[in-house]
Enzyme design. Structure first.
Site, PDB file in Angstrom:
ATOM      1  N   ASN A   1      35.557  35.974  41.341  1.00 24.76           N
ATOM      2  CA  ASN A   1      36.010  37.133  40.572  1.00 24.76           C
ATOM      3  C   ASN A   1      35.158  37.382  39.341  1.00 24.76           C
ATOM      4  O   ASN A   1      35.101  38.489  38.836  1.00 24.76           O
ATOM      5  CB  ASN A   1      37.469  36.921  40.144  1.00 24.76           C
ATOM      6  CG  ASN A   1      37.944  37.952  39.140  1.00 24.76           C
ATOM      7  OD1 ASN A   1      38.058  39.138  39.462  1.00 24.76           O
ATOM      8  ND2 ASN A   1      38.203  37.524  37.902  1.00 24.76           N
TER       9      ASN A   1
ATOM     10  N   ASN B   1      49.938  22.141  40.862  1.00 22.81           N
ATOM     11  CA  ASN B   1      48.503  22.290  41.089  1.00 22.81           C
ATOM     12  C   ASN B   1      47.757  21.897  39.822  1.00 22.81           C
ATOM     13  O   ASN B   1      48.364  21.465  38.830  1.00 22.81           O
ATOM     14  CB  ASN B   1      48.152  23.696  41.578  1.00 22.81           C
ATOM     15  CG  ASN B   1      48.127  24.742  40.475  1.00 22.81           C
ATOM     16  OD1 ASN B   1      48.555  24.502  39.345  1.00 22.81           O
ATOM     17  ND2 ASN B   1      47.627  25.916  40.777  1.00 22.81           N
TER      18      ASN B   1
ATOM     19  N   GLU C   1      44.653  32.720  45.662  1.00 18.63           N
ATOM     20  CA  GLU C   1      45.456  32.328  44.507  1.00 18.63           C
ATOM     21  C   GLU C   1      46.027  33.573  43.842  1.00 18.63           C
ATOM     22  O   GLU C   1      45.340  34.261  43.080  1.00 18.63           O
ATOM     23  CB  GLU C   1      44.631  31.527  43.488  1.00 18.63           C
ATOM     24  CG  GLU C   1      45.516  30.933  42.399  1.00 18.63           C
ATOM     25  CD  GLU C   1      45.019  31.116  40.975  1.00 18.63           C
ATOM     26  OE1 GLU C   1      45.626  30.552  40.062  1.00 18.63           O
ATOM     27  OE2 GLU C   1      44.034  31.860  40.761  1.00 18.63           O
TER      28      GLU C   1
ATOM     29  N   ASP D   1      39.913  31.781  44.257  1.00 19.12           N
ATOM     30  CA  ASP D   1      40.383  31.680  42.880  1.00 19.12           C
ATOM     31  C   ASP D   1      40.621  33.074  42.306  1.00 19.12           C
ATOM     32  O   ASP D   1      39.861  34.007  42.578  1.00 19.12           O
ATOM     33  CB  ASP D   1      39.304  30.960  42.047  1.00 19.12           C
ATOM     34  CG  ASP D   1      39.679  30.835  40.584  1.00 19.12           C
ATOM     35  OD1 ASP D   1      40.604  30.065  40.274  1.00 19.12           O
ATOM     36  OD2 ASP D   1      39.054  31.519  39.745  1.00 19.12           O
TER      37      ASP D   1
ATOM     38  N   ARG E   1      39.759  28.517  49.216  1.00 16.26           N
ATOM     39  CA  ARG E   1      40.765  28.965  48.267  1.00 16.26           C
ATOM     40  C   ARG E   1      40.068  30.065  47.476  1.00 16.26           C
ATOM     41  O   ARG E   1      38.983  29.840  46.938  1.00 16.26           O
ATOM     42  CB  ARG E   1      41.165  27.842  47.314  1.00 16.26           C
ATOM     43  CG  ARG E   1      41.962  28.335  46.090  1.00 16.26           C
ATOM     44  CD  ARG E   1      42.120  27.236  45.037  1.00 16.26           C
ATOM     45  NE  ARG E   1      43.002  27.595  43.938  1.00 16.26           N
ATOM     46  CZ  ARG E   1      42.593  28.055  42.747  1.00 16.26           C
ATOM     47  NH1 ARG E   1      41.307  28.267  42.506  1.00 16.26           N
ATOM     48  NH2 ARG E   1      43.462  28.327  41.800  1.00 16.26           N
TER      49      ARG E   1
ATOM     50  N   ARG F   1      50.015  21.506  50.648  1.00 20.82           N
ATOM     51  CA  ARG F   1      48.903  20.890  49.912  1.00 20.82           C
ATOM     52  C   ARG F   1      49.470  19.840  48.952  1.00 20.82           C
ATOM     53  O   ARG F   1      50.362  20.136  48.159  1.00 20.82           O
ATOM     54  CB  ARG F   1      48.139  21.950  49.124  1.00 20.82           C
ATOM     55  CG  ARG F   1      46.942  21.382  48.339  1.00 20.82           C
ATOM     56  CD  ARG F   1      46.180  22.469  47.605  1.00 20.82           C
ATOM     57  NE  ARG F   1      46.994  23.080  46.578  1.00 20.82           N
ATOM     58  CZ  ARG F   1      46.724  24.253  45.978  1.00 20.82           C
ATOM     59  NH1 ARG F   1      45.658  24.948  46.334  1.00 20.82           N
ATOM     60  NH2 ARG F   1      47.531  24.730  45.058  1.00 20.82           N
TER      61      ARG F   1
HETATM   62  C1  QV4 Z   1      38.500  32.229  25.153  1.00 18.08           C
HETATM   63  C2  QV4 Z   1      39.663  32.949  24.477  1.00 18.08           C
HETATM   64  C3  QV4 Z   1      39.777  34.377  25.008  1.00 18.08           C
HETATM   65  C4  QV4 Z   1      38.433  35.075  24.786  1.00 18.08           C
HETATM   66  C5  QV4 Z   1      37.289  34.281  25.407  1.00 18.08           C
HETATM   67  C6  QV4 Z   1      35.940  34.907  25.057  1.00 18.08           C
HETATM   68  O1  QV4 Z   1      40.901  32.252  24.748  1.00 18.08           O
HETATM   69  O2  QV4 Z   1      40.800  35.075  24.330  1.00 18.08           O
HETATM   70  O3  QV4 Z   1      38.495  36.339  25.394  1.00 18.08           O
HETATM   71  O4  QV4 Z   1      37.287  32.904  24.980  1.00 18.08           O
HETATM   72  O5  QV4 Z   1      34.905  34.308  25.761  1.00 18.08           O
HETATM   73  C7  QV4 Z   1      38.676  28.961  29.322  1.00 18.08           C
HETATM   74  C8  QV4 Z   1      39.432  28.721  28.036  1.00 18.08           C
HETATM   75  C9  QV4 Z   1      39.772  30.059  27.362  1.00 18.08           C
HETATM   76  C10 QV4 Z   1      38.472  30.835  27.136  1.00 18.08           C
HETATM   77  C11 QV4 Z   1      37.843  31.055  28.499  1.00 18.08           C
HETATM   78  C12 QV4 Z   1      36.527  31.808  28.414  1.00 18.08           C
HETATM   79  O6  QV4 Z   1      40.608  27.997  28.269  1.00 18.08           O
HETATM   80  O7  QV4 Z   1      40.411  29.820  26.126  1.00 18.08           O
HETATM   81  O8  QV4 Z   1      38.803  32.113  26.554  1.00 18.08           O
HETATM   82  O9  QV4 Z   1      37.570  29.763  29.114  1.00 18.08           O
HETATM   83  O10 QV4 Z   1      35.589  31.084  27.686  1.00 18.08           O
HETATM   84  C13 QV4 Z   1      40.696  27.918  34.064  1.00 18.08           C
HETATM   85  C14 QV4 Z   1      41.550  27.607  32.841  1.00 18.08           C
HETATM   86  C15 QV4 Z   1      41.290  28.598  31.729  1.00 18.08           C
HETATM   87  C16 QV4 Z   1      39.789  28.645  31.436  1.00 18.08           C
HETATM   88  C17 QV4 Z   1      39.109  29.115  32.719  1.00 18.08           C
HETATM   89  C18 QV4 Z   1      37.604  29.278  32.571  1.00 18.08           C
HETATM   90  O11 QV4 Z   1      42.918  27.644  33.196  1.00 18.08           O
HETATM   91  O12 QV4 Z   1      41.967  28.173  30.549  1.00 18.08           O
HETATM   92  O13 QV4 Z   1      39.521  29.528  30.348  1.00 18.08           O
HETATM   93  O14 QV4 Z   1      39.334  28.112  33.732  1.00 18.08           O
HETATM   94  O15 QV4 Z   1      37.022  28.139  32.105  1.00 18.08           O
HETATM   95  C19 QV4 Z   1      46.289  33.410  35.399  1.00 18.08           C
HETATM   96  C20 QV4 Z   1      45.450  33.885  36.570  1.00 18.08           C
HETATM   97  C21 QV4 Z   1      45.078  32.774  37.517  1.00 18.08           C
HETATM   98  C22 QV4 Z   1      44.518  31.557  36.780  1.00 18.08           C
HETATM   99  C23 QV4 Z   1      45.524  31.149  35.728  1.00 18.08           C
HETATM  100  C24 QV4 Z   1      45.036  29.978  34.911  1.00 18.08           C
HETATM  101  O16 QV4 Z   1      46.115  34.932  37.274  1.00 18.08           O
HETATM  102  O17 QV4 Z   1      44.134  33.273  38.431  1.00 18.08           O
HETATM  103  O18 QV4 Z   1      45.779  32.224  34.830  1.00 18.08           O
HETATM  104  N1  QV4 Z   1      44.171  30.468  37.691  1.00 18.08           N
HETATM  105  C25 QV4 Z   1      42.796  30.281  38.203  1.00 18.08           C
HETATM  106  C26 QV4 Z   1      42.379  28.824  38.216  1.00 18.08           C
HETATM  107  C27 QV4 Z   1      42.204  28.348  36.798  1.00 18.08           C
HETATM  108  C28 QV4 Z   1      41.044  29.093  36.152  1.00 18.08           C
HETATM  109  C29 QV4 Z   1      40.943  30.494  36.583  1.00 18.08           C
HETATM  110  C30 QV4 Z   1      41.777  31.053  37.499  1.00 18.08           C
HETATM  111  C31 QV4 Z   1      39.771  31.232  36.112  1.00 18.08           C
HETATM  112  O19 QV4 Z   1      43.292  28.061  38.947  1.00 18.08           O
HETATM  113  O20 QV4 Z   1      41.984  26.949  36.729  1.00 18.08           O
HETATM  114  O21 QV4 Z   1      41.203  29.062  34.712  1.00 18.08           O
HETATM  115  O22 QV4 Z   1      38.744  30.962  37.056  1.00 18.08           O
HETATM  116  O23 QV4 Z   1      47.629  33.183  35.801  1.00 18.08           O
HETATM  117 CA    CA Z   2      38.343  41.359  38.642  1.00 16.08          CA
END
Ligand code: QV4
Ligand code: CA
Length: 511
Positions: free
Chosen positions: A115, A313, A248, A212, A210, A352
């Protein structure tokens, strides 16, 4: 001939829902953050002999290296390129793992992060797991290559380019999820780059993906990518096999986007499963196990043949994503084993199992400020999964999938595969039991008093070994023995203070 045509029609229509497992295997395990060399060994020494169907692996493509905080697990959800090159290993190691796992009948499912790329604040340089250059501000990822044209900056209408309102489907799909640069998946160029990456993995021999953050992609865009995917590698899969797809999508209700929009593409993660089961087993909100009689669709969950289910998870075991406080994890081991046992005994969904590492939790105002901590490591290099003499794991790896109660319930699920849900019994409170045809039976006591009762098991007469308290070894039993009479009935006693207050017997645990 007619039969063959019918079979191939079913094959074409249902292919992406089929996990491509070896006959008789029914559950996958997520080996979160494991190295490819350790997964290869685990397939051979443990997963195949114990009957696991497959492994979900952490994202294998190059990601940004985050040093502050130091090497969080979540850096792997910030792609820099599609080279197979991460803390889990390089492409040679990945290929060796896929080959060795497939050769013992254990499938590999890849967590595909398609994505977005890294966060908008990711800077520029070569701080990436394979040293590829990138510039987040300029949207420049030359190792793919992607440039400014390939992102949704122009399409997103939110005031800050981010997702703020989950009530607005366009915003959720066209804007940046927590600042992650959102790819323009309506472009054929972007779809092709993603499909090339996935086809590379299919060529190596993976069995599925999966997807994401699927909620953040338009279902039609996903379909367009899937239409570009090749059939699976015929070295291990029948000709014409399609990759297994599970998307997901977190749908607990109340948002603009619902799971059902994605059913046409493949299975979907059912997040209600873990959230509700956790609430029941914790006995919160007046919930009781007796209410589980119509578990599944009866609880407002998606159709069983579309669901990918799990108790926890990698996100919700540490407060990320959704599900909330009710989620059970290895930290609540006693209740967790019951929840996983219930999941594996019940016919609903494709299951899972989670396999985790320990980290130093540190709750401040109810939030774990250490929710970012990456896998056990030496200066950032992921540690080996060592195996102790008692078969548990060392070096900080929890290996829930090796816990006797969980490993034996995976075997139970294989033994009862295809059998009907039957012989339900409950005491109107938290003592319940059910069977699967004439192949297996399970009894739970989650009440604050003992259970002592005679139940119809549906099983043939004989003495059975309870696979929760022990194992059948050399024709004997190291746990509780249950004797089933000629009428199929058996007496069960389970103390409410038992280490594991449940009992499971099945056709292959018969002595
Ligand atoms: C930060 C600020 C933001 C700002 C940004 C600017 O918080 O406000 O806009 O910087 O660059 C990490 C940090 C997060 C940071 C971001 C970007 O935690 O604070 O933003 O990076 O630098 C995982 C973690 C996230 C992590 C992300 C990328 O959970 O915390 O973000 O990886 O490293 C929703 C979605 C669902 C998602 C779920 C967590 O609908 O799709 O939230 N789940 C999947 C994965 C999950 C992953 C992602 C999606 C993204 O299972 O592990 O997020 O790929 O419900
Ligand atoms: Ca998108």
């Amino acid at each position: 001939m007619k039969f063959l045509l019918l079979l191939s029609a079913i094959g074409l229509c249902w292919a992406q829902y089929n996990p491509n497992v070896q006959q008789g295997r029914t559950a996958m395990v997520h080996l979160f953050e494991w190295r490819w060399v350790d997964i290869a060994k685990e397939c051979e020494r443990y997963l195949a002999p114990k009957g696991f169907a497959g492994v979900q692996v952490s994202p294998p493509n190059e990601n940004i290296v985050v040093n502050s905080p130091f090497r969080p697990w979540w850096e792997r959800y910030q792609p820099i390129s599609y080279k197979i090159c991460t803390r889990s290993g390089n492409e040679d190691e990945f290929r060796d793992m896929v080959k060795r796992c497939n050769n013992v009948g254990v499938r590999i499912y890849v967590d595909a992060v398609i994505n977005h790329m890294c966060g908008s604040g990711g800077g520029s340089g070569t701080s990436s797991t394979c040293g590829s250059y990138y510039n987040a501000k300029n949207r420049d990822f030359p190792a793919v290559p992607y440039s400014g044209w390939d992102f949704n900056d122009g399409k997103c209408k939110s005031h800050d380019g981010g997702i703020n309102n989950y009530g607005n489907a366009e915003e959720v799909r066209n804007c940046n999820l927590v600042g992650l640069l959102d790819l323009a998946l309506e472009k054929d160029y972007v779809r092709t780059k993603i499909a090339d990456y996935m086809n590379h993995l299919i060529g190596i021999g993976v069995a599925g993906f999966r997807l994401d953050a699927a909620k953040h992609m338009w279902p039609g865009d996903i379909k367009a990518v899937l239409n570009k995917l090749n059939n699976l590698n015929t070295q291990w899969f029948p000709a014409g096999s399609r990759p297994f797809i599970y998307q997901e999508v977190i749908d607990l209700g109340g948002e603009a986007i619902s799971s059902s929009e994605y059913f046409g593409n493949g299975r979907v993660t059912e997040f209600k499963f873990g959230a509700k089961l956790g609430t029941v087993i914790r006995k919160w909100n007046g919930e009781k196990m007796s209410y589980l009689k119509n578990w599944g669709e009866g609880w407002g969950m998606m159709p069983s043949d579309k669901a990918l289910v799990f108790v926890d998870n990698h996100d919700n075991q540490r407060g990320h994503g959704a599900g909330g406080a009710s989620i059970l994890t290895f930290w609540d081991a006693r209740l967790y084993k019951m929840a996983v046992g219930f999941m594996l005994a019940h016919p609903y969904g494709f299951t899972r199992v989670m396999s985790s590492y320990r980290w130093d939790r540190n709750f401040q105002n109810g939030k774990d400020v250490n929710d970012w901590i990456g896998p056990p490591n030496n200066n950032g290099a992921t540690k080996e999964v060592t195996i102790n003499p008692d078969t548990t794991c060392g070096n900080g790896w929890v290996c829930e999938h090796r816990w006797r109660q969980i490993r034996n319930m995976v075997a139970f699920r294989n033994v009862v595969d295809g059998q009907v849900f039957t012989n339900w019994w409950d005491n109107g409170s938290n003592q319940v039991a059910f069977g699967r045809g004439n192949r297996g039976f399970i009894v739970f006591n989650n009440d604050d008093w003992s259970l002592s009762t005679t139940l119809q098991t549906g099983l043939p007469a004989g003495t059975y070994c309870d696979v929760i308290s022990g194992d059948k070894v050399d024709g004997g039993c190291t746990g509780i023995r249950i004797s089933v009479g000629n009428d199929g009935r058996a007496h069960f006693s389970i103390s409410n203070s038992a280490e594991d207050p449940f009992i499971a017997i099945h056709a292959e645990s018969k002595l």
